[in-house]
Design a protein around this motif. Structure first.
Motif, short mmCIF file in Angstrom:
data_model
loop_
_atom_site.label_atom_id
_atom_site.label_comp_id
_atom_site.label_asym_id
_atom_site.label_seq_id
_atom_site.Cartn_x
_atom_site.Cartn_y
_atom_site.Cartn_z
N ASP A 75 0.65 -1.20 -0.16
CA ASP A 75 -0.07 0.02 0.32
C ASP A 75 1.06 1.19 -0.06
N ARG A 76 0.75 2.04 -1.08
CA ARG A 76 1.99 3.09 -1.10
C ARG A 76 1.46 4.42 -0.11
N GLN A 77 0.41 3.95 1.08
CA GLN A 77 0.09 5.29 2.12
C GLN A 77 1.87 4.86 2.83
N ALA A 78 2.06 3.58 2.60
CA ALA A 78 3.57 3.42 3.54
C ALA A 78 4.40 4.50 3.74
N PHE A 79 4.25 5.18 2.31
CA PHE A 79 5.66 5.61 2.04
C PHE A 79 4.93 7.57 2.46
N THR A 80 4.31 8.08 2.83
CA THR A 80 3.39 8.91 3.37
C THR A 80 4.19 9.11 5.06
N PRO A 81 4.65 10.14 5.19
CA PRO A 81 4.97 11.14 6.00
C PRO A 81 4.07 10.26 7.32
N GLU A 82 2.81 10.26 7.21
CA GLU A 82 1.83 9.66 8.12
C GLU A 82 1.99 8.07 8.00
N GLY A 83 2.05 7.58 7.40
CA GLY A 83 2.24 5.95 7.22
C GLY A 83 0.86 5.45 8.00
#
Length: 267
Positions: A75-83
């Motif tokens: 899931d690309r959310q893993a690469f956001t600052p928030e995770g």
């Protein structure tokens, strides 16, 4: 796809992973089709828990994904600052010590290691996309049955990363170093026909026949006595790391155990 586990006993259902068991066959299903079964640390922990939760009667484990894709990877959310909620982001992990970062990746890998256990045979039923972590999850299994719409890709390199979820070893073993390097370095799609031709797939079938093909394969694998299958899997797993004469020696020892067992002289 039709459900392989509609009549099974539920053992686990959490964080995008469902484990069901019917007699000697367990089914692990990825249950987030809206996100094409994208993966996360929570899903990896659930997969590891599924492995620990298998009853001792299980001989075959089928891995499948709901919806149009097996798994579209991390899931690309893993690469956001928030995770992810309640999880350290990958950026946070990168800022930790070497030991902390190594421990975190090792924990993620646990979701991919238990499929190689000698007491079970694992089958990935792959349709649609199997990308990155999804590709590596399919590679974690002993066997792969793929639908004619299956597409594999290792996209980690294009993100500045490497495949680190145990996929490099089986990929090289299946297709050889040069082809594995080309697949990983380019990130290109490997379609179903190439997967079968190069050994990534054991069987290629029309999408509508995927479930039936997996059932038939599971039934065929269950036909032989369990201990003979376990011994054979151990022999084959270690063959590439042994010399010819070493392999002859372990074959003799394994056969001696089987003959004594059949004669009622086993431990």
């Amino acid at each position: 796809m039709t459900s392989l586990d509609s009549a099974h006993d539920f053992v686990l259902d959490k964080d995008g992973v469902r484990l069901t068991v019917e007699n000697a066959v367990a089914t692990v299903t990825l249950t987030n089709p809206e996100k094409r079964n994208a993966q996360s640390p929570a899903l990896w922990r659930a997969l590891a828990q599924a492995g620990r939760s298998l009853p001792g009667t299980v001989r075959i484990v089928v891995l499948r994904g709901e919806g149009k894709s097996f798994s579209a990877g991390l899931d690309r959310q893993a690469f956001t600052p928030e995770g992810f909620d309640g999880e350290p982001s990958f950026l946070d992990l990168a800022r930790g010590s070497d030991a902390e970062l190594d421990a975190a990746i090792a924990e993620y890998q646990e979701a991919f290691t238990w499929w190689r256990r000698s007491d079970i045979i694992t089958i990935a039923a792959v349709q649609g996309h199997a990308i990155g972590a999804g590709f590596q999850l399919a590679l974690a299994c002993d066997l792969r049955v793929v639908a004619d719409d299956a597409q594999f890709a290792m996209r980690e390199t294009s993100l500045g990363l490497v495949p680190d979820l145990t996929g490099t070893h089986p990929l090289v073993a299946l297709v050889g170093y040069a082809r594995a390097l080309e697949i990983c370095a380019t990130g290109r799609f490997v379609h179903a026909e190439e997967a079968e031709r190069t050994g990534l797939a054991n069987l290629l079938v029309p999408l509508a026949e995927l479930d039936d093909a997996v059932r038939d394969l599971a039934a065929a694998l269950l036909a032989a006595p369990r201990d003979a299958v376990i011994e054979t899997k151990v022999l084959l797993r270690g063959a590439t790391n042994r010399t010819y004469d070493e392999q002859r020696t372990v074959e003799r020892a394994a056969q001696a155990r089987r003959l004594r067992d059949l004669a009622g002289l086993g431990d």
